[in-house]
Structures are given as structure tokens and as C-alpha cells.
Design an enzyme around this catalytic site. Structure first.
Site, PDB file in Angstrom:
ATOM      1  N   GLU A  85      60.577  69.992  23.950  1.00 22.82           N
ATOM      2  CA  GLU A  85      61.290  70.486  25.128  1.00 22.82           C
ATOM      3  C   GLU A  85      62.807  70.408  24.920  1.00 22.82           C
ATOM      4  O   GLU A  85      63.303  69.499  24.252  1.00 22.82           O
ATOM      5  CB  GLU A  85      60.952  69.622  26.342  1.00 22.82           C
ATOM      6  CG  GLU A  85      59.495  69.685  26.717  1.00 22.82           C
ATOM      7  CD  GLU A  85      59.179  68.779  27.898  1.00 22.82           C
ATOM      8  OE1 GLU A  85      58.026  68.789  28.320  1.00 22.82           O
ATOM      9  OE2 GLU A  85      60.085  68.057  28.377  1.00 22.82           O
ATOM     10  N   CYS A 105      57.236  60.460  20.937  1.00 24.02           N
ATOM     11  CA  CYS A 105      58.186  59.353  20.744  1.00 24.02           C
ATOM     12  C   CYS A 105      57.418  58.055  20.535  1.00 24.02           C
ATOM     13  O   CYS A 105      56.470  57.765  21.272  1.00 24.02           O
ATOM     14  CB  CYS A 105      59.099  59.234  21.963  1.00 24.02           C
ATOM     15  SG  CYS A 105      60.290  57.891  21.802  1.00 24.02           S
ATOM     16  N   CYS A 109      58.157  54.122  26.389  1.00 26.31           N
ATOM     17  CA  CYS A 109      58.668  53.569  27.647  1.00 26.31           C
ATOM     18  C   CYS A 109      57.658  53.864  28.764  1.00 26.31           C
ATOM     19  O   CYS A 109      57.092  54.959  28.820  1.00 26.31           O
ATOM     20  CB  CYS A 109      60.015  54.190  28.003  1.00 26.31           C
ATOM     21  SG  CYS A 109      61.276  53.853  26.770  1.00 26.31           S
ATOM     22  N   GLY A 152      62.056  61.914  22.215  1.00 24.99           N
ATOM     23  CA  GLY A 152      62.280  61.134  21.001  1.00 24.99           C
ATOM     24  C   GLY A 152      63.453  60.185  21.088  1.00 24.99           C
ATOM     25  O   GLY A 152      64.308  60.307  21.955  1.00 24.99           O
ATOM     26  N   SER A 184      71.965  59.344  23.155  1.00 21.08           N
ATOM     27  CA  SER A 184      71.368  58.441  24.132  1.00 21.08           C
ATOM     28  C   SER A 184      70.232  57.677  23.461  1.00 21.08           C
ATOM     29  O   SER A 184      69.286  58.276  22.970  1.00 21.08           O
ATOM     30  CB  SER A 184      70.832  59.259  25.306  1.00 21.08           C
ATOM     31  OG  SER A 184      70.142  58.421  26.194  1.00 21.08           O
ATOM     32  N   ASN A 283      61.841  58.926  38.982  1.00 26.08           N
ATOM     33  CA  ASN A 283      61.083  60.087  39.452  1.00 26.08           C
ATOM     34  C   ASN A 283      59.624  59.656  39.660  1.00 26.08           C
ATOM     35  O   ASN A 283      58.876  59.493  38.705  1.00 26.08           O
ATOM     36  CB  ASN A 283      61.177  61.188  38.390  1.00 26.08           C
ATOM     37  CG  ASN A 283      60.403  62.419  38.772  1.00 26.08           C
ATOM     38  OD1 ASN A 283      59.529  62.382  39.625  1.00 26.08           O
ATOM     39  ND2 ASN A 283      60.720  63.525  38.139  1.00 26.08           N
ATOM     40  N   CYS A 325      61.968  64.490  31.045  1.00 27.16           N
ATOM     41  CA  CYS A 325      61.538  64.566  29.647  1.00 27.16           C
ATOM     42  C   CYS A 325      60.020  64.459  29.474  1.00 27.16           C
ATOM     43  O   CYS A 325      59.404  63.521  29.939  1.00 27.16           O
ATOM     44  CB  CYS A 325      62.256  63.420  28.935  1.00 27.16           C
ATOM     45  SG  CYS A 325      61.645  62.985  27.357  1.00 27.16           S
TER      46      CYS A 325
HETATM   47  S1  SF4 Z   1      62.454  57.411  27.444  1.00 25.64           S
HETATM   48 FE1  SF4 Z   1      63.200  58.164  25.465  1.00 25.64          FE
HETATM   49  S2  SF4 Z   1      62.863  56.406  24.100  1.00 25.64           S
HETATM   50 FE2  SF4 Z   1      61.585  56.028  25.897  1.00 25.64          FE
HETATM   51  S3  SF4 Z   1      59.571  56.878  25.358  1.00 25.64           S
HETATM   52 FE3  SF4 Z   1      60.736  58.473  26.447  1.00 25.64          FE
HETATM   53  S4  SF4 Z   1      61.672  59.701  24.829  1.00 25.64           S
HETATM   54 FE4  SF4 Z   1      61.065  57.738  23.923  1.00 25.64          FE
END
Ligand code: SF4
Length: 334
Positions: A85, A105, A109, A152, A184, A283, A325
């Protein structure tokens, strides 16, 4: 390829050096990605280029434009069928590209759709750069700022990310000011220090999201490897070396990290640093975790400011198009 690499490979094919400038002009300024259409290059050379090179432009699978703020989210397909994306958003009136550095990734998180989908592979420098070109070609906007904040963890794909930056800032390509680029990261201390030594003075944003290791461990599994103290120590050194203000990203989660004590602890951690804190109410659609009340959000910000830390609340752009994301990709995978 970097400019120097391009000059070298076409020279080996017997193509004059100045053709490199012409090729890059077509790619980066005119957004022409098919060699046959590069009409100021001789037919013979166009054929040679076609036989030896390809432009790995990602293909748009889905495109969504927010009716709220014109944020545009793209789901792209890469040459091997994987999807990533990218987002075009408008920040202070300037077109900003939020680009991905990995397919999936490995950081995982708890609040992130990408993290939940697992890790597939790193993107090449070409795949990183071509997201910017694909966005510009489709939107007819000139990207002025780039944030490495999509799918990522950029510092886990260090070499390709660095190469993509060196390509994008080159005067013969996008000629982007290095201060218009932000990395970031969740915070990988040795890579932050390596970045400090590159002499690039990029903007650095650290996704902290908690003021204690105990809480951070629960939402960012990698925190068990690198503590907050180690991350902020590296960020301090980066800030001293680059003389750039470091941004701290802090996702606010109801009754988890939104207490007064969290704000005070965060202020203590950041004291003496040249930082700016972005507070991002979570969110709930993506995470199932709840957003604090507006009163709590404002109070958290005021507490930071009272303790001498600059802070602002940032609301997610493109809220109506699943701009967070990983959301579009996950939907496509199911
Ligand atoms: S927030 Fe960033 S570092 Fe954490 S899992 Fe999602 S893409 Fe990966």
C-alpha cells in the site's frame, strides 16, 4: 539504479552518458515508463534499453479517494504478485507520499493490520522509488514530501531504504530536499546510530506509543529486544548529530496509555530532548482497542505542554477510505 549506476550500465552497452539524463527525465519528470515512447532517444538505443531494462512500476489494484480530505490510498501489485500500500495525502498543502518498505512486517505491533498479516519480504530500492513515481503518474501531483511510514519497518530494510533515498534526492531524478524525507521507525538503536553516521540529516520519527517498557512490551513485541531507554539514547545521539528535532509518535489507547501518569512519565523521558510529540487517537475499527475521550486526549496533550514538551493531536487522514496502514491489503488477501 542510482544515477551513477545508470551511467555505468548504459556506457557498457555503448550508449552515450548524456542519454542517462534523458532517460531519467522521461521517468521522473514526464512519467513515461515505456522505452519506445522516449522519443528523443534513437530507435536503436530505445531497442537496446528495452532488451536490457525494465521499469518495475507497481500496478494499481485498488484506489480509494477520501471525500473528506482527498487522501488517496493505493493498493499496488508488484511483479511477483505480492501487494503493498501507498498513500498520497496533503500536508500543509503539499502532496506527501507515504510509502512502504516491506511486504508485510515482522514487528507485529498489536494495533497494526500490517503487523498482523505477517512478513513476506523486503522491497527493493526500485520498488520503493517506483511507488513515488506511480503516485505522481496517477494523481498528476508533484510529491514534495516522503514519509517512510507505510507497510514495514524501514530500518529492517536499511540498505534498500538508504539507496532509495539517495536516488530520490539526486539532482537528476526527483531532486528532493533531504529535509523533506521522514523515516518513521519503531526504534532500532544500532540502525538509528548508523543512520546518524550517513550525513543525510533526514527527519526521524520514533513510534514510542508507551512511556514504560511494561506497557510497550504489550503492544510492540520488539520492545522486549530494545528498551525505551536504549531507543531514546540513540534518538538523542541522532538529534545531536543531525541537529534535527525528533518526532515522537504516541498512539493514545483508552485506559491503557492515556493516564496522567503516562503523560508525566513521557515528559520525563523526553526532557532535555528537542522533540515534538504527535498524539494519535487510535483507530478502533482496525484494532478493536478504544479511543480515549476527547477530554482525555486534550488533557494528555496539555500535561505534556505543561511539562515543556511540544505536542499536537493528529487525527487520521482519509478516515472514510481505510487509510490506516495495511487495511486495504488485508481486505484483498481474504
Ligand atoms: S506499525 Fe509499523 S512497525 Fe508496527 S507492525 Fe505495523 S508496519 Fe510494522
Amino acid at each position: 539504479m542510482t544515477y551513477e549506476e545508470l551511467v555505468e550500465v548504459i556506457r557498457k552497452l555503448g550508449v552515450e552518458r548524456y542519454r542517462a539524463d534523458q532517460i531519467l527525465d522521461w521517468l521522473y519528470k514526464k512519467h513515461v515508463f515505456v522505452f519506445e515512447e522516449m522519443t528523443n532517444i534513437s530507435k536503436q538505443h530505445r531497442q537496446l534499453l528495452k532488451e536490457n531494462f525494465s521499469v518495475p512500476l507497481p500496478q494499481i489494484i485498488t484506489k480509494r479517494v477520501s471525500s473528506l480530505d482527498s487522501t488517496t490510498k493505493y493498493l499496488y501489485q508488484l511483479e511477483d504478485g505480492n501487494t503493498i500500500e501507498s498513500v498520497l495525502l496533503f500536508h500543509e498543502g503539499y502532496a506527501t507520499a507515504c510509502i512502504s518498505t516491506q511486504v508485510g512486517c515482522p514487528v507485529k505491533c498489536a494495533f497494526c493490520a500490517t503487523g498482523q498479516s505477517g512478513f513476506v519480504r523486503n522491497l527493493s530500492a526500485a520498488e520503493i522509488v517506483s511507488q513515488v513515481l506511480a503516485i505522481e503518474a496517477d494523481s498528476k501531483q508533484t510529491v514534495r514530501n516522503i514519509v517512510y511510514m507505510g507497510m514495514g519497518e524501514p530500518l529492517l530494510n536499511y540498505e534498500n531504504v538508504l539507496k532509495s533515498i539517495r536516488i530520490l534526492i539526486h539532482e537528476r531524478t526527483k531532486n528532493l530536499g533531504v529535509r523533506r524525507i521522514t523515516i518513521s521507525t519503531v526504534g532500532i538503536p544500532d540502525k538509528i546510530l548508523q543512520l546518524a553516521g550517513e550525513g543525510l540529516d533526514l527527519n526521524l520519527a520514533i513510534s514510542l506509543h508507551a512511556a514504560s517498557d511494561e506497557k510497550r512490551d504489550k503492544i510492540i513485541p520488539m520492545n522486549k529486544k530494545y528498551s525505551i531507554e536504549e531507543i531514546l539514547h540513540a534518538a538523542r545521539l541522532y538529534q545531536e548529530k543531525s541537529d534535527r528535532r525528533v518526532t515522537i509518535e504516541y498512539i493514545l489507547i483508552k485506559e491503557f496509555n492515556d493516564f496522567d501518569e503516562d503523560a508525566r512519565r513521557l515528559a520525563r523521558l523526553l526532557s532535555g530532548m528537542k522533540v515534538f510529540v504527535n498524539l494519535i487517537p487510535i483507530n478502533p475499527v482496525v484494532t478493536g482497542l478504544e479511543k480515549p475521550t476527547q477530554w482525555k486526549i486534550n488533557r494528555f496533550k496539555e500535561l505534556l505542554i505543561d511539562h515543556g514538551i511540544e505536542a499536537e493531536v493528529r487525527y487520521e487522514k482519509g478516515a472514510d477510505i481505510e487509510a490506516a496502514c495495511g487495511q486495504l491489503r488485508i481486505r484483498n488477501l481474504h
